[in-house]
Design a protein around this motif. Structure first.
Motif, PDB file in Angstrom:
ATOM      1  N   LEU A 138       0.907  -1.292   0.256  1.00 19.33           N
ATOM      2  CA  LEU A 138      -0.023  -0.994   0.191  1.00 19.33           C
ATOM      3  C   LEU A 138       0.921   0.958  -0.276  1.00 19.33           C
ATOM      4  O   LEU A 138       0.116   2.274  -0.609  1.00 19.33           O
ATOM      5  N   LYS A 139       1.738   1.415   0.816  1.00 19.60           N
ATOM      6  CA  LYS A 139       2.585   2.294   0.990  1.00 19.60           C
ATOM      7  C   LYS A 139       3.425   2.717  -0.053  1.00 19.60           C
ATOM      8  O   LYS A 139       3.598   3.514  -1.063  1.00 19.60           O
ATOM      9  N   TYR A 140       4.396   1.102  -1.164  1.00 21.49           N
ATOM     10  CA  TYR A 140       4.889   1.811  -1.822  1.00 21.49           C
ATOM     11  C   TYR A 140       4.530   1.742  -3.417  1.00 21.49           C
ATOM     12  O   TYR A 140       4.909   1.542  -4.032  1.00 21.49           O
ATOM     13  N   ALA A 141       3.656   1.028  -3.152  1.00 27.54           N
ATOM     14  CA  ALA A 141       3.388   0.447  -4.871  1.00 27.54           C
ATOM     15  C   ALA A 141       1.622   0.428  -4.588  1.00 27.54           C
ATOM     16  O   ALA A 141       0.583  -0.749  -5.446  1.00 27.54           O
ATOM     17  N   PRO A 142       1.260   1.575  -4.476  1.00 27.80           N
ATOM     18  CA  PRO A 142      -0.471   0.971  -3.938  1.00 27.80           C
ATOM     19  C   PRO A 142      -1.266   1.045  -5.558  1.00 27.80           C
ATOM     20  O   PRO A 142      -2.465   0.908  -5.421  1.00 27.80           O
ATOM     21  N   PHE A 143      -0.364   1.731  -6.821  1.00 24.49           N
ATOM     22  CA  PHE A 143      -0.997   0.783  -7.998  1.00 24.49           C
ATOM     23  C   PHE A 143      -1.579  -0.692  -8.374  1.00 24.49           C
ATOM     24  O   PHE A 143      -1.856  -0.883  -8.942  1.00 24.49           O
ATOM     25  N   THR A 144      -1.203  -1.577  -7.645  1.00 30.88           N
ATOM     26  CA  THR A 144      -1.881  -3.086  -7.807  1.00 30.88           C
ATOM     27  C   THR A 144      -2.652  -3.050  -7.024  1.00 30.88           C
ATOM     28  O   THR A 144      -3.322  -3.323  -7.721  1.00 30.88           O
ATOM     29  N   VAL A 145      -3.514  -1.764  -6.652  1.00 30.32           N
ATOM     30  CA  VAL A 145      -5.268  -2.477  -6.142  1.00 30.32           C
ATOM     31  C   VAL A 145      -5.049  -0.572  -6.836  1.00 30.32           C
ATOM     32  O   VAL A 145      -6.958  -1.191  -6.693  1.00 30.32           O
ATOM     33  N   ASN A 146      -4.858  -0.264  -6.581  1.00 29.61           N
ATOM     34  CA  ASN A 146      -5.162   1.391  -7.593  1.00 29.61           C
ATOM     35  C   ASN A 146      -4.743   1.441  -9.160  1.00 29.61           C
ATOM     36  O   ASN A 146      -4.406   2.203  -9.545  1.00 29.61           O
ATOM     37  N   ASN A 147      -5.896   1.317  -9.361  1.00 34.93           N
ATOM     38  CA  ASN A 147      -5.785   1.104 -11.060  1.00 34.93           C
ATOM     39  C   ASN A 147      -7.160   0.475 -11.554  1.00 34.93           C
ATOM     40  O   ASN A 147      -8.449   0.580 -10.703  1.00 34.93           O
TER      41      ASN A 147
ATOM     42  N   PHE B  23      -8.035  -1.472 -13.496  1.00 34.76           N
ATOM     43  CA  PHE B  23      -8.583  -3.054 -13.599  1.00 34.76           C
ATOM     44  C   PHE B  23      -9.008  -3.633 -12.443  1.00 34.76           C
ATOM     45  O   PHE B  23      -9.669  -4.373 -12.696  1.00 34.76           O
ATOM     46  N   ASN B  24      -9.749  -2.674 -11.390  1.00 39.22           N
ATOM     47  CA  ASN B  24      -9.888  -2.927 -10.638  1.00 39.22           C
ATOM     48  C   ASN B  24     -11.162  -2.294  -9.662  1.00 39.22           C
ATOM     49  O   ASN B  24     -11.410  -1.086  -9.702  1.00 39.22           O
ATOM     50  N   PRO B  25     -12.162  -3.200 -10.429  1.00 37.64           N
ATOM     51  CA  PRO B  25     -13.956  -2.825 -10.069  1.00 37.64           C
ATOM     52  C   PRO B  25     -13.963  -2.045  -9.215  1.00 37.64           C
ATOM     53  O   PRO B  25     -14.607  -0.904  -8.572  1.00 37.64           O
ATOM     54  N   TRP B  26     -13.488  -2.712  -7.956  1.00 32.81           N
ATOM     55  CA  TRP B  26     -13.622  -2.923  -6.375  1.00 32.81           C
ATOM     56  C   TRP B  26     -13.222  -0.971  -5.890  1.00 32.81           C
ATOM     57  O   TRP B  26     -13.762  -0.237  -4.452  1.00 32.81           O
ATOM     58  N   TYR B  27     -12.325  -0.746  -6.427  1.00 36.80           N
ATOM     59  CA  TYR B  27     -11.766   0.367  -6.358  1.00 36.80           C
ATOM     60  C   TYR B  27     -11.990   1.881  -6.238  1.00 36.80           C
ATOM     61  O   TYR B  27     -12.413   3.226  -6.608  1.00 36.80           O
TER      62      TYR B  27
ATOM     63  N   GLN C  95     -15.319   3.081  -6.557  1.00 33.69           N
ATOM     64  CA  GLN C  95     -15.941   4.135  -5.534  1.00 33.69           C
ATOM     65  C   GLN C  95     -15.219   4.384  -4.347  1.00 33.69           C
ATOM     66  O   GLN C  95     -15.831   4.107  -3.163  1.00 33.69           O
ATOM     67  N   ARG C  96     -14.036   3.812  -4.329  1.00 36.49           N
ATOM     68  CA  ARG C  96     -13.372   3.997  -2.998  1.00 36.49           C
ATOM     69  C   ARG C  96     -11.950   4.022  -2.853  1.00 36.49           C
ATOM     70  O   ARG C  96     -11.313   4.750  -3.857  1.00 36.49           O
ATOM     71  N   GLU C  97     -11.960   4.392  -1.798  1.00 33.46           N
ATOM     72  CA  GLU C  97     -10.383   5.354  -0.919  1.00 33.46           C
ATOM     73  C   GLU C  97     -10.227   4.688  -0.259  1.00 33.46           C
ATOM     74  O   GLU C  97     -10.447   3.855   0.772  1.00 33.46           O
ATOM     75  N   MET C  98      -8.617   4.830  -0.600  1.00 37.26           N
ATOM     76  CA  MET C  98      -7.987   3.374   0.098  1.00 37.26           C
ATOM     77  C   MET C  98      -7.035   4.402   1.418  1.00 37.26           C
ATOM     78  O   MET C  98      -6.532   4.864   1.071  1.00 37.26           O
ATOM     79  N   PRO C  99      -7.185   3.451   2.810  1.00 30.37           N
ATOM     80  CA  PRO C  99      -6.725   4.448   3.755  1.00 30.37           C
ATOM     81  C   PRO C  99      -4.766   4.344   3.872  1.00 30.37           C
ATOM     82  O   PRO C  99      -4.735   3.731   2.652  1.00 30.37           O
ATOM     83  N   GLU C 100      -4.945   5.387   4.592  1.00 28.25           N
ATOM     84  CA  GLU C 100      -3.716   5.507   4.592  1.00 28.25           C
ATOM     85  C   GLU C 100      -2.824   4.124   5.707  1.00 28.25           C
ATOM     86  O   GLU C 100      -3.122   3.386   6.631  1.00 28.25           O
ATOM     87  N   PRO C 101      -2.280   3.653   4.837  1.00 28.86           N
ATOM     88  CA  PRO C 101      -1.739   2.395   5.381  1.00 28.86           C
ATOM     89  C   PRO C 101      -0.568   2.599   7.149  1.00 28.86           C
ATOM     90  O   PRO C 101       0.079   3.392   7.220  1.00 28.86           O
ATOM     91  N   PRO C 102      -1.737   2.123   7.837  1.00 31.40           N
ATOM     92  CA  PRO C 102      -0.645   2.076   9.108  1.00 31.40           C
ATOM     93  C   PRO C 102       1.459   1.447   9.172  1.00 31.40           C
ATOM     94  O   PRO C 102       1.395   0.585   8.641  1.00 31.40           O
TER      95      PRO C 102
END
Ligand code: SF4
Length: 409
Positions: free
Chosen positions: A372-381, A383-387, A389-396
């Motif tokens: 989540l910190k160094y490669a957020p594009f693996t989730v935030n892209n 091709f990911n319909p889940w993403y 309508q969502r915003e990713m939280p800050e990684p702890p």
């Protein structure tokens, strides 16, 4: 009351055969024609043949989830018969060409502005008019004309009484009565589980149904139908459509106690967020998710998994169906039968492995935070319909365990 209602329904399910035969004999003695339908197709063909025999090509219909289950409207339309739904909510979704999204409140997903647009398009109200009183009055005039000009009416059945052969239909709008009383032919479609043994048992069910459905002390119109009027024909179609099969599944048979009050939907955290249409079955929500796999395990394999298993549905059910236990049991059956989605099965296997090994669990958490910190594009892209309508939280910065160990020191 819940205990009593549950006990009466258990008795009905254990003696269904006898009560059905008793009901049929009494209904026939009252002058009603009784039909038996093994499935939805047979039900539709029976209704069609009755209408055809009378040369009727337009029918008014009050709310009946069974006819939704059997896709009656579509079948009759294909055969040149126009069906007008007379329950206001059902009429709105019918005009919008949508299925109902709730078993008691079919158009609960629509805003009054959207209904205003539908009425403007189909019933000629002023553009932009969304005053509920004006819209309701328009629907009233429109339906009144329908009631007066249709010769056939179809109603559902809330309760059928084996002892007397009569049945009760509950509506808050009086639309079932209007249709049935003004028609030459009254057809009542009922699932075979709708029976109760005696008239006195209505005192429990009439109260418990409305209390759980809308919070009223009693439904505005609880209409008793026993025999046809002079010169009227009355038909009852008793429909199985998988109910006998469900009765034979020991773990799931008591889902047939359902009186379709909708309380389990109203309380369900998943239904409340996702709405009825996301369930892709005629009956949505928790009860739909335990009924649908019985009809088609492959098609509805996803539904028992769309639950948090919080148990709120079982807590509110007026006939004490253990809905969340059955959701859990369906998952096991569906996995065993091999109907679960391959990617889901793989994901679950990986999860099982990770959750059963503390070191693997810690490593996975670390990897997740790094990703989540160094490669957020693996989730935030894209091709990911889940993403979408969502915003990713800050990684702890650290895991709870790391934080805890630090504090403990
Ligand atoms: S399962 Fe229970 S709560 Fe849900 S609709 Fe049926 S009777 Fe009501």
């Amino acid at each position: 009351m819940r205990e009593t209602a549950s006990a009466i329904k258990n008795n009905v399910l254990s003696n269904l055969h006898d009560y059905l035969i008793q009901f049929e004999a009494n209904a026939k003695a009252n002058g009603v024609t009784v039909h038996w339908a093994a499935d939805g197709a047979e039900h539709n063909a029976i209704v069609h043949s009755i209408l055809k025999r009378h040369g009727i090509d337009r029918m008014v219909k009050s709310k009946s989830m069974l006819t939704e289950e059997c896709h009656l409207n579509e079948y009759l339309a294909e055969n040149g018969i126009e069906v007008i739904d007379s329950d206001l909510g059902e009429r709105i979704v019918q005009l919008a060409k949508e299925p109902p999204s709730h078993i008691v409140l079919p158009c609960i997903h629509k805003k009054k502005e959207e209904i205003g647009e539908i009425f403007h398009e189909h019933l000629g109200t002023e553009a932009g008019m969304s005053d509920p009183q004006v819209l309701t009055e328009t629907a009233r005039q429109h339906l009144r004309e329908t009631f007066l000009s249709r010769r056939a009416a179809l109603t559902g059945v809330n309760f059928a009484i084996a002892e007397t052969g009569e049945f009760v239909v509950c509506t808050n709008e009086g639309n079932a009565d209007m249709g049935a009383h003004l028609s030459d032919v009254h057809i009542a479609s009922m699932g075979i589980e709708k029976l109760i043994p005696q008239r006195k048992h209505l005192s429990v069910f009439l109260r418990i149904l409305t209390r759980s459905a809308t919070g009223q002390p009693i439904t505005t119109y609880s209409s008793h139908f026993k025999k046809p009027r002079k010169n009227q024909e009355m038909h009852i179609v008793l429909v199985d459509n998988g109910r006998s099969r469900q009765l034979g599944r020991e773990d799931f048979r008591n889902s047939l106690k359902c009186i379709r009050c909708g309380a389990c939907m109203n309380t369900c955290p998943v239904y409340r967020r996702s709405g009825g249409h996301s369930y892709h079955s005629a009956i949505s929500g928790p009860i739909g998710s335990i009924l649908a796999p019985n009809w088609d395990m492959k098609k509805y394999a996803d539904l028992p998994f769309a639950s948090t298993l919080c148990g709120s549905c079982s807590n509110v059910c007026p006939v004490k169906i253990d809905i969340h236990n059955q959701l859990y049991k369906w998952r096991q059956v569906i996995v065993k039968e091999g109907y679960v989605d391959k990617t889901k099965a793989l994901g679950m296997k990986a999860m099982q492995l990770t959750l059963s090994s503390p070191s693997l669990y810690r490593a996975a958490g670390k990897m997740g935070r790094m990703t989540l910190k160094y490669a957020p594009f693996t989730v935030n892209n894209r091709f990911n319909p889940w993403y979408k309508q969502r915003e990713m939280p800050e990684p702890p910065k650290e895991s709870f365990r790391e934080w805890y160990l630090k504090r403990k020191k």
